[in-house]
Scaffold this motif. Structure first.
Motif, mmCIF file in Angstrom:
data_model
loop_
_atom_site.group_PDB
_atom_site.id
_atom_site.type_symbol
_atom_site.label_atom_id
_atom_site.label_comp_id
_atom_site.label_asym_id
_atom_site.label_seq_id
_atom_site.Cartn_x
_atom_site.Cartn_y
_atom_site.Cartn_z
ATOM 1 N N LEU A 11 0.848 -1.191 0.000
ATOM 2 C CA LEU A 11 0.000 0.000 0.000
ATOM 3 C C LEU A 11 0.886 1.245 0.000
ATOM 4 C CD1 LEU A 11 -2.650 -1.219 2.580
ATOM 5 C CD2 LEU A 11 -2.907 -1.052 0.093
ATOM 6 N N THR A 34 1.676 3.472 3.282
ATOM 7 C CA THR A 34 2.156 2.848 4.516
ATOM 8 C C THR A 34 3.314 3.614 5.148
ATOM 9 O OG1 THR A 34 1.385 0.696 3.783
ATOM 10 C CG2 THR A 34 3.024 0.693 5.531
ATOM 11 N N ASN A 90 -8.330 3.462 5.825
ATOM 12 C CA ASN A 90 -7.458 4.502 5.291
ATOM 13 C C ASN A 90 -6.955 5.354 6.456
ATOM 14 O OD1 ASN A 90 -6.357 6.812 4.144
ATOM 15 N ND2 ASN A 90 -7.934 6.980 2.576
#
Length: 124
Positions: A55, A58, A98
């Motif tokens: 991701l 991160t 998120n």
């Protein structure tokens, strides 16, 4: 993109998580943080997991917060060993969440959103 925090991102987080006098503060307990090895760490709010994460956010400011200690000591160690309490305060979130839209309750009771640009906004 790496899941580790680069030195640049670390300094953005440290600056954001400092008080009005420039003193870095642990966002879990509010105590002053000495910026030295073993004295502080940047908590990955959404864990990077074994071997890192794919991701893109991160290793970005919205996924980190300044805390005392390491993953096994100080406030960081406490967060890791008390996952339910950490999740309730937004210091630990699921992989599907998120970090830029999940509120965090700081040591002083403020609920904030951590923005990608390294700023905080009050949570609704």
């Amino acid at each position: 993109m790496s899941s580790a925090f680069t030195p640049r991102v670390r300094w953005i987080i440290i600056g954001r998580d400092s008080d009005e006098h420039g003193t870095p503060r642990c966002q879990w307990c509010g105590g002053p943080v000495r910026i030295a090895p073993g004295e502080y760490s940047i908590q990955h709010v959404r864990a990077r997991g074994m071997g890192g994460s794919r991701l893109a956010d991160t290793g970005q400011p919205q996924n980190g917060t300044l805390v005392h200690g390491t993953g096994t000591t100080g406030c960081h160690g406490y967060i890791e060993s008390h996952p339910v309490e950490a999740a309730e305060r937004g210091f630990r979130i699921r992989q599907t969440q998120n970090p830029a839209t999940t509120p965090m309750t700081l040591w002083d009771g403020r609920r904030v959103i951590r923005n990608p640009d390294g700023t905080l906004t009050p949570a609704a």
